[in-house]
Enzyme design. Structure first.
Site, PDB file in Angstrom:
ATOM      1  N   LYS A 169       0.838  -1.199   0.000  1.00 35.58           N
ATOM      2  CA  LYS A 169       0.000   0.000   0.000  1.00 35.58           C
ATOM      3  C   LYS A 169       0.874   1.251   0.000  1.00 35.58           C
ATOM      4  O   LYS A 169       1.981   1.220   0.526  1.00 35.58           O
ATOM      5  CB  LYS A 169      -0.859   0.035   1.280  1.00 35.58           C
ATOM      6  CG  LYS A 169      -2.018  -0.931   1.291  1.00 35.58           C
ATOM      7  CD  LYS A 169      -2.822  -0.771   2.576  1.00 35.58           C
ATOM      8  CE  LYS A 169      -3.978  -1.750   2.624  1.00 35.58           C
ATOM      9  NZ  LYS A 169      -4.980  -1.538   1.582  1.00 35.58           N
TER      10      LYS A 169
ATOM     11  N   ARG B 244     -10.339 -11.357   1.623  1.00 33.49           N
ATOM     12  CA  ARG B 244     -11.182 -12.408   1.033  1.00 33.49           C
ATOM     13  C   ARG B 244     -10.487 -13.775   1.091  1.00 33.49           C
ATOM     14  O   ARG B 244     -11.151 -14.817   1.162  1.00 33.49           O
ATOM     15  CB  ARG B 244     -11.604 -12.011  -0.396  1.00 33.49           C
ATOM     16  CG  ARG B 244     -10.484 -11.848  -1.368  1.00 33.49           C
ATOM     17  CD  ARG B 244     -10.877 -11.037  -2.597  1.00 33.49           C
ATOM     18  NE  ARG B 244     -10.918  -9.595  -2.324  1.00 33.49           N
ATOM     19  CZ  ARG B 244     -11.255  -8.662  -3.204  1.00 33.49           C
ATOM     20  NH1 ARG B 244     -11.601  -9.009  -4.447  1.00 33.49           N
ATOM     21  NH2 ARG B 244     -11.247  -7.395  -2.879  1.00 33.49           N
TER      22      ARG B 244
END
Ligand code: BES
Ligand code: MN
Ligand code: ZN
Length: 481
Positions: A262, A336
């Site tokens: 990130k 996920r």
């Protein structure tokens, strides 16, 4: 804080401050002998518009008139927010004991909301601040009473337990990742199980994930030196007869993005990426404390997401515990991957209704901001039931659609699925379609809480973690009972 109900009039209690709700076009029901409260209203100094505050002194007490607006628009959320605003003023005044007078013609849910608003607004996270020896901390509210004509003790006690669970979840959220490791979250779950009857917990580490062939969850954990934790909590309430409720939480204790690193801006907020797991742990604790007659299996997947020499790499293909293979195209779509194995596990353990909570996508912030959580589901009735629970508690959700075309986006090129389609379209829904492949046809609701887990702008949600979802899950369990 000590919290109790009373059937005495506020004037007859030993508190220093009384809070009285005022409604449009209504007079004061129980005034002081000198009519101090009605005079404030009559002079216009006290107003009835929501959250307006006015102060009087009479009979050796402080009286705070709190505007609630019109009766027609009055809801538990009005009361919750007004109580929080009142708590702010009360804290400035240095009050240590407060009595809320329950308005006439309302149910016990308003008593609950007044307690919640007060306790949630009084929350502070100060354990990392040095104590200033020269200026002692200001006096704090130590006691809260709710006065009503009928016995409110059950509602008040329930609200206390639930509010304390929300604050405990906030503590877990706000604690930085160097202290809030997967093991630390597991320790909290264990402490709850040790303390509360009927609640058990099992914690498994890296070896457990591998033994269970949870290759998807394990792939996220492999980049970190911190031991991951698969936390399974079970609760079987007295007389439980309904469907087994499966609660699943994402607890990425820090999300760097992994090799798909990130950018630095606000990366510190990724200590909050364990919020779904914190909510599940504390909600199950509260449900068990309340001895609600439900059966629960809760699965929390806790790990860091780190770049390193042994981290999972873009393009790697991993195999989840149900045999489905996944191309990890973006290591920052790690939530996920964790949830996939947790959902399979919850179903294997007998979950018949599923709710997962996860700070899953930045896209849900763009869509719904800090106001609604995103809700996606494969079952209209279950979605409606979860939505209704959130309406009751003020943890509001907004449903987004699933569709086979979105599901097509997560189909893989070299494996069954890919975890992050390149075009990024409908990011929150596509993430949900990925989870859908693991929830299959078990009635399931996915709550994307990336916008509501922190930074909420409610008077009762302090800066930092909000504990979003704890009250919703307890309410949901109440409706299942
Ligand atoms: N934890 C983040 C989602 C997030 C972002 C929560 C900002 C709160 C604020 C999640 O793991 C993530 O990184 N999601 C990616 C998915 C993408 C790579 C498909 C995202 O939303 O950018
Ligand atoms: Mn991520
Ligand atoms: Zn994440």
């Amino acid at each position: 804080m000590q919290v109790a109900a009373t059937t005495s009039l506020p004037a007859d209690t030993d508190v220093d401050t009384v809070a009285v709700a005022v409604f449009d076009g209504e007079e004061i029901a129980h005034d002081t002998p000198g009519k101090a409260l009605q005079s404030l209203l009559d002079s216009g100094e006290a107003r009835t518009k929501p959250r307006a505050l006015a102060l009087a002194h009479a009979g050796g007490k402080r009286w705070l008139l709190v505007g609630m607006g019109s009766r027609e628009k009055f809801t538990a959320e009005t009361a919750r927010a007004a109580a929080a605003v009142a708590q702010g003023r009360i804290a400035e005044l240095g009050a240590t004991a407060l009595c809320w007078e329950l308005p006439h013609h309302v149910g016990p849910e308003i008593a609950e909301a007044l307690v919640e608003g007060t306790l949630l607004a009084a929350y502070r996270f100060e354990r990392y601040h040095a104590q200033d020896e020269d200026s002692p901390p200001p006096p704090q509210l130590e006691r809260l009473l709710v006065s009503g004509h009928d016995d409110l003790s059950e509602a008040v006690e329930r609200a206390r337990i639930v509010s304390e669970a929300v604050c405990a979840a906030r503590d877990l959220q706000n604690t930085p990742s160097n202290d809030m490791t997967p093991a630390a979250l597991a320790t909290r779950a264990r402490a709850l199980a040790d303390e509360i009857d009927g609640l058990t917990v099992e914690v498994e580490g890296r070896d457990g994930l591998l033994a269970r062939k949870m290759g998807s969850f394990a792939a996220v954990a492999q980049g970190s030196d911190e031991e991951p934790a698969l936390i399974t909590m079970r609760y079987h309430g007295p007389g439980a007869s309904g469907p087994v409720l499966g609660l699943v939480g994402k607890a990425v204790t820090f999300d760097t993005g992994g090799i798909s690193l990130k950018p630095g801006l606000k990366m510190s907020e990724m200590k909050f990426d364990m919020s779904g797991g914190a909510t599940v742990v504390e909600a199950v604790g509260a449900i068990a404390r309340l001895a609600l007659p439900v059966s629960i299996v809760a699965v929390v997947g806790a790990t860091e997401n780190m770049p390193s020499g042994h981290a999972v790499k873009p393009g790697d293909i991993v195999r989840a515990s149900n045999g489905v293979t996944i191309e990890v195209n973006n290591t920052d779509a790690e939530g996920r991957l964790v949830l996939a194995d947790c959902l399979v596990h919850a179903r294997a353990l007998g979950a018949e209704r599923l709710v997962d909570l996860a700070t899953l996508t930045g896209a849900i912030l763009v869509t719904l901001g800090h106001t609604h959580a995103g809700l996606m589901s494969n079952d209209d009735d279950w979605a409606a039931q979860v939505t209704a629970a959130g309406e009751t508690t003020g943890e509001i959700t907004w449903r987004l659609p699933l569709h086979s075309e979105y599901a097509d986006a997560v189909k893989g090129q070299y494996g069954d699925l890919n975890n992050a389609p390149e075009d990024r379209l409908a990011g929150s829904i596509v993430a949900a379609e990925f989870l859908h492949r693991f929830a299959e046809d078990t009635p399931w609701v996915h709550l994307d809480i990336a916008g509501t887990a922190w930074g909420m702008k409610r008077p009762y949600a302090a800066k930092g973690g909000s504990g979003f979802g704890v009250r919703l899950l307890v309410q949901l369990a109440r409706t299942l009972a």
